[in-house]
Write a protein that holds these residues in place. Structure first.
Motif, PDB file in Angstrom:
ATOM      1  N   ALA A   1       0.837  -1.204   0.000  1.00 21.80           N
ATOM      2  CA  ALA A   1       0.000   0.000   0.000  1.00 21.80           C
ATOM      3  C   ALA A   1       0.871   1.254   0.000  1.00 21.80           C
ATOM      4  CB  ALA A   1      -0.942  -0.004   1.189  1.00 21.80           C
ATOM      5  N   ALA A   2       1.952   1.234   0.777  1.00 16.06           N
ATOM      6  CA  ALA A   2       2.859   2.383   0.814  1.00 16.06           C
ATOM      7  C   ALA A   2       3.526   2.594  -0.536  1.00 16.06           C
ATOM      8  CB  ALA A   2       3.910   2.173   1.900  1.00 16.06           C
ATOM      9  N   MET A   3       3.864   1.495  -1.191  1.00 16.00           N
ATOM     10  CA  MET A   3       4.483   1.591  -2.503  1.00 16.00           C
ATOM     11  C   MET A   3       3.507   2.188  -3.513  1.00 16.00           C
ATOM     12  SD  MET A   3       4.459  -0.096  -5.614  1.00 16.00           S
ATOM     13  CE  MET A   3       3.494  -1.433  -5.019  1.00 16.00           C
ATOM     14  N   CYS A   4       2.248   1.801  -3.434  1.00 16.86           N
ATOM     15  CA  CYS A   4       1.240   2.381  -4.331  1.00 16.86           C
ATOM     16  C   CYS A   4       1.060   3.870  -4.050  1.00 16.86           C
ATOM     17  CB  CYS A   4      -0.090   1.646  -4.188  1.00 16.86           C
ATOM     18  SG  CYS A   4      -0.085  -0.020  -4.862  1.00 16.86           S
ATOM     19  N   LEU A   5       1.019   4.237  -2.790  1.00 25.25           N
ATOM     20  CA  LEU A   5       0.914   5.645  -2.404  1.00 25.25           C
ATOM     21  C   LEU A   5       2.101   6.428  -2.967  1.00 25.25           C
ATOM     22  CD1 LEU A   5      -0.759   7.591  -0.457  1.00 25.25           C
ATOM     23  CD2 LEU A   5       1.069   7.144   1.185  1.00 25.25           C
ATOM     24  N   PHE A   6       3.283   5.882  -2.783  1.00 29.04           N
ATOM     25  CA  PHE A   6       4.511   6.508  -3.276  1.00 29.04           C
ATOM     26  C   PHE A   6       4.489   6.649  -4.793  1.00 29.04           C
ATOM     27  CE2 PHE A   6       8.811   5.938  -4.966  1.00 29.04           C
ATOM     28  CZ  PHE A   6       9.438   7.038  -4.418  1.00 29.04           C
ATOM     29  N   ALA A   7       4.173   5.577  -5.481  1.00 32.97           N
ATOM     30  CA  ALA A   7       4.163   5.610  -6.944  1.00 32.97           C
ATOM     31  C   ALA A   7       3.132   6.600  -7.466  1.00 32.97           C
ATOM     32  CB  ALA A   7       3.898   4.215  -7.509  1.00 32.97           C
ATOM     33  N   GLY A   8       1.972   6.675  -6.828  1.00 35.88           N
ATOM     34  CA  GLY A   8       0.963   7.645  -7.239  1.00 35.88           C
ATOM     35  C   GLY A   8       1.434   9.074  -7.057  1.00 35.88           C
ATOM     36  N   ALA A   9       2.219   9.297  -6.026  1.00 32.84           N
ATOM     37  CA  ALA A   9       2.691  10.653  -5.743  1.00 32.84           C
ATOM     38  C   ALA A   9       3.844  11.072  -6.643  1.00 32.84           C
ATOM     39  CB  ALA A   9       3.123  10.762  -4.277  1.00 32.84           C
ATOM     40  N   VAL A  10       4.732  10.163  -6.998  1.00 32.58           N
ATOM     41  CA  VAL A  10       5.952  10.586  -7.684  1.00 32.58           C
ATOM     42  C   VAL A  10       5.950  10.347  -9.186  1.00 32.58           C
ATOM     43  CG1 VAL A  10       7.347  10.284  -5.608  1.00 32.58           C
ATOM     44  CG2 VAL A  10       7.262   8.460  -7.302  1.00 32.58           C
ATOM     45  N   THR A  11       5.033   9.580  -9.716  1.00 31.55           N
ATOM     46  CA  THR A  11       5.032   9.351 -11.156  1.00 31.55           C
ATOM     47  C   THR A  11       4.017  10.260 -11.830  1.00 31.55           C
ATOM     48  OG1 THR A  11       3.451   7.541 -10.981  1.00 31.55           O
ATOM     49  CG2 THR A  11       5.775   6.955 -10.982  1.00 31.55           C
ATOM     50  N   VAL A  12       4.378  10.729 -13.006  1.00 33.48           N
ATOM     51  CA  VAL A  12       3.501  11.629 -13.749  1.00 33.48           C
ATOM     52  C   VAL A  12       2.334  10.845 -14.341  1.00 33.48           C
ATOM     53  CG1 VAL A  12       3.380  13.262 -15.657  1.00 33.48           C
ATOM     54  CG2 VAL A  12       5.432  13.155 -14.234  1.00 33.48           C
ATOM     55  N   THR A  13       2.606   9.683 -14.885  1.00 37.25           N
ATOM     56  CA  THR A  13       1.560   8.824 -15.448  1.00 37.25           C
ATOM     57  C   THR A  13       1.653   7.454 -14.783  1.00 37.25           C
ATOM     58  OG1 THR A  13       3.041   8.235 -17.253  1.00 37.25           O
ATOM     59  CG2 THR A  13       1.455   9.995 -17.687  1.00 37.25           C
ATOM     60  N   PRO A  14       0.890   7.225 -13.738  1.00 38.25           N
ATOM     61  CA  PRO A  14       1.045   5.997 -12.957  1.00 38.25           C
ATOM     62  C   PRO A  14       0.381   4.756 -13.567  1.00 38.25           C
ATOM     63  CG  PRO A  14      -0.630   7.361 -11.980  1.00 38.25           C
ATOM     64  CD  PRO A  14      -0.044   8.152 -13.126  1.00 38.25           C
ATOM     65  N   ARG A  15      -0.191   4.866 -14.760  1.00 33.10           N
ATOM     66  CA  ARG A  15      -0.871   3.694 -15.336  1.00 33.10           C
ATOM     67  C   ARG A  15       0.074   2.528 -15.552  1.00 33.10           C
ATOM     68  NH1 ARG A  15      -5.121   6.769 -19.328  1.00 33.10           N
ATOM     69  NH2 ARG A  15      -5.675   8.233 -17.715  1.00 33.10           N
ATOM     70  N   LEU A  16       1.271   2.822 -16.020  1.00 34.84           N
ATOM     71  CA  LEU A  16       2.258   1.766 -16.212  1.00 34.84           C
ATOM     72  C   LEU A  16       2.607   1.127 -14.873  1.00 34.84           C
ATOM     73  CD1 LEU A  16       4.367   0.208 -17.908  1.00 34.84           C
ATOM     74  CD2 LEU A  16       5.931   2.111 -17.473  1.00 34.84           C
ATOM     75  N   ILE A  17       2.788   1.941 -13.858  1.00 32.67           N
ATOM     76  CA  ILE A  17       3.123   1.426 -12.537  1.00 32.67           C
ATOM     77  C   ILE A  17       1.948   0.634 -11.977  1.00 32.67           C
ATOM     78  CG2 ILE A  17       3.883   2.037 -10.214  1.00 32.67           C
ATOM     79  CD1 ILE A  17       5.928   2.626 -12.456  1.00 32.67           C
ATOM     80  N   ALA A  18       0.720   1.123 -12.161  1.00 33.34           N
ATOM     81  CA  ALA A  18      -0.462   0.388 -11.690  1.00 33.34           C
ATOM     82  C   ALA A  18      -0.548  -0.972 -12.365  1.00 33.34           C
ATOM     83  CB  ALA A  18      -1.727   1.197 -11.956  1.00 33.34           C
ATOM     84  N   ALA A  19      -0.282  -1.017 -13.655  1.00 30.21           N
ATOM     85  CA  ALA A  19      -0.284  -2.301 -14.366  1.00 30.21           C
ATOM     86  C   ALA A  19       0.803  -3.215 -13.829  1.00 30.21           C
ATOM     87  CB  ALA A  19      -0.104  -2.070 -15.864  1.00 30.21           C
ATOM     88  N   ALA A  20       1.968  -2.642 -13.543  1.00 34.89           N
ATOM     89  CA  ALA A  20       3.064  -3.446 -12.990  1.00 34.89           C
ATOM     90  C   ALA A  20       2.699  -4.008 -11.617  1.00 34.89           C
ATOM     91  CB  ALA A  20       4.330  -2.605 -12.897  1.00 34.89           C
ATOM     92  N   VAL A  21       1.996  -3.221 -10.811  1.00 33.03           N
ATOM     93  CA  VAL A  21       1.569  -3.701  -9.493  1.00 33.03           C
ATOM     94  C   VAL A  21       0.609  -4.880  -9.643  1.00 33.03           C
ATOM     95  CG1 VAL A  21       0.205  -3.111  -7.444  1.00 33.03           C
ATOM     96  CG2 VAL A  21       1.945  -1.544  -8.279  1.00 33.03           C
ATOM     97  N   VAL A  22      -0.352  -4.748 -10.541  1.00 29.28           N
ATOM     98  CA  VAL A  22      -1.320  -5.827 -10.742  1.00 29.28           C
ATOM     99  C   VAL A  22      -0.615  -7.092 -11.223  1.00 29.28           C
ATOM    100  CG1 VAL A  22      -3.308  -6.567 -12.114  1.00 29.28           C
ATOM    101  CG2 VAL A  22      -3.283  -4.287 -11.086  1.00 29.28           C
ATOM    102  N   VAL A  23       0.285  -6.954 -12.172  1.00 22.89           N
ATOM    103  CA  VAL A  23       1.019  -8.127 -12.669  1.00 22.89           C
ATOM    104  C   VAL A  23       1.859  -8.738 -11.547  1.00 22.89           C
ATOM    105  CG1 VAL A  23       2.877  -8.853 -14.229  1.00 22.89           C
ATOM    106  CG2 VAL A  23       1.022  -7.393 -15.069  1.00 22.89           C
ATOM    107  N   ALA A  24       2.551  -7.901 -10.800  1.00 24.39           N
ATOM    108  CA  ALA A  24       3.379  -8.400  -9.705  1.00 24.39           C
ATOM    109  C   ALA A  24       2.534  -9.077  -8.630  1.00 24.39           C
ATOM    110  CB  ALA A  24       4.188  -7.256  -9.104  1.00 24.39           C
ATOM    111  N   MET A  25       1.385  -8.510  -8.329  1.00 26.29           N
ATOM    112  CA  MET A  25       0.479  -9.139  -7.353  1.00 26.29           C
ATOM    113  C   MET A  25      -0.003 -10.485  -7.868  1.00 26.29           C
ATOM    114  SD  MET A  25       0.010  -7.436  -4.520  1.00 26.29           S
ATOM    115  CE  MET A  25      -1.575  -8.049  -3.972  1.00 26.29           C
ATOM    116  N   LEU A  26      -0.348 -10.550  -9.142  1.00 28.78           N
ATOM    117  CA  LEU A  26      -0.788 -11.824  -9.719  1.00 28.78           C
ATOM    118  C   LEU A  26       0.309 -12.879  -9.631  1.00 28.78           C
ATOM    119  CD1 LEU A  26      -2.778 -10.566 -12.834  1.00 28.78           C
ATOM    120  CD2 LEU A  26      -3.715 -11.831 -10.872  1.00 28.78           C
TER     121      LEU A  26
END
Length: 184
Positions: A36-61
Motif C-alpha cells: 500500500a505504501a508503494m502504491c501511495l509513493f508511486a501515485g505521488a511521484v510518477t507523472v503517469t502511474p498507469r504503467l506502474i499500476a499495471a506493474a503492481v497488478v502483474v506483480a500481485m498476480l
C-alpha cells in the motif's frame, strides 16, 4: 524533467515494486507489507502511474500465484490501487511529512473498510450483526496494516527525498564550479 530522469524515476519505482512484492513471500505479520505504501509513493511521484499500476497488478498476480489465489483478490487489488489516487490527489510530488502520514492513514483505513466489507459479503451473514462481527474480528489485523503502511511510506518517501536532495546538491556544486560567463 528530461528523459534520463524519467527513466531513472520509473526504474526506482519498479525496483520498489519488485522488493515490495518479494516481501509478500517472506514471513511477516498479517498485512504488514509495503504494498500500500508503494502504491501511495508511486501515485505521488510518477507523472503517469498507469504503467506502474499495471506493474503492481502483474506483480500481485505473480506473487498470488505462489501464495494462492482467493475470491477476495479484486477487493484487495482495488484497495491497493486506491492508494495511487490518494498519492496523486492528496500527497503529490512535493509532499511533506504531514501529507505522507495523512495519505498513509487514509490508505490504511480505506484498505480496512474495503477488504473487510468484501469479507463480510463473502463469509459472514448478511445482517448488521454479521457486519459488526466481521469488522470486530478484523480489528487486531488493522494494527499491522497501519504500522506497515506508516513505516514503509516513511521509508519510501524518505529515501526518495534523500536521493533528490543529493542530486540537487550535486547539481548546485557542479554549477558553482563552472566559470562565470562574461557578458559581451
Amino acid at each position: 524533467m528530461n528523459l534520463n530522469q524519467s527513466i531513472q524515476r520509473y526504474a526506482v519505482v519498479l525496483a520498489m515494486i519488485a522488493i515490495a512484492v518479494a516481501s509478500r513471500l517472506l514471513p511477516h505479520p498479517p498485512n504488514f507489507t509495503p504494498l500500500a505504501a508503494m502504491c501511495l509513493f508511486a501515485g505521488a511521484v510518477t507523472v503517469t502511474p498507469r504503467l506502474i499500476a499495471a506493474a503492481v497488478v502483474v506483480a500481485m498476480l505473480i506473487s498470488d500465484a505462489v501464495i494462492g489465489f482467493h475470491g477476495l483478490m479484486p477487493a484487495v487489488y482495488a484497495a491497493l490501487l486506491a492508494n495511487f489516487v490518494i498519492g496523486q490527489k492528496l500527497v503529490g510530488q512535493n509532499a511533506g511529512a504531514l501529507r505522507v502520514v495523512g495519505g498513509s492513514l487514509l490508505g490504511s483505513v480505506s484498505f480496512f473498510l474495503v477488504t473487510n466489507f468484501a469479507v463480510w459479503i463473502a463469509v459472514y451473514p448478511s445482517t448488521m450483526t454479521g457486519l459488526a462481527a466481521c469488522f470486530t474480528a478484523a480489528i487486531p489485523f488493522f494494527q499491522y496494516t497501519l504500522a506497515g503502511d506508516l513505516l514503509y511510506s516513511g521509508l519510501f518517501f524518505g529515501v526518495f527525498a534523500l536521493v533528490a536532495n543529493r542530486e540537487q546538491s550535486a547539481l548546485r556544486t557542479k554549477l558553482a564550479m563552472q566559470p562565470a560567463r562574461i557578458a559581451e
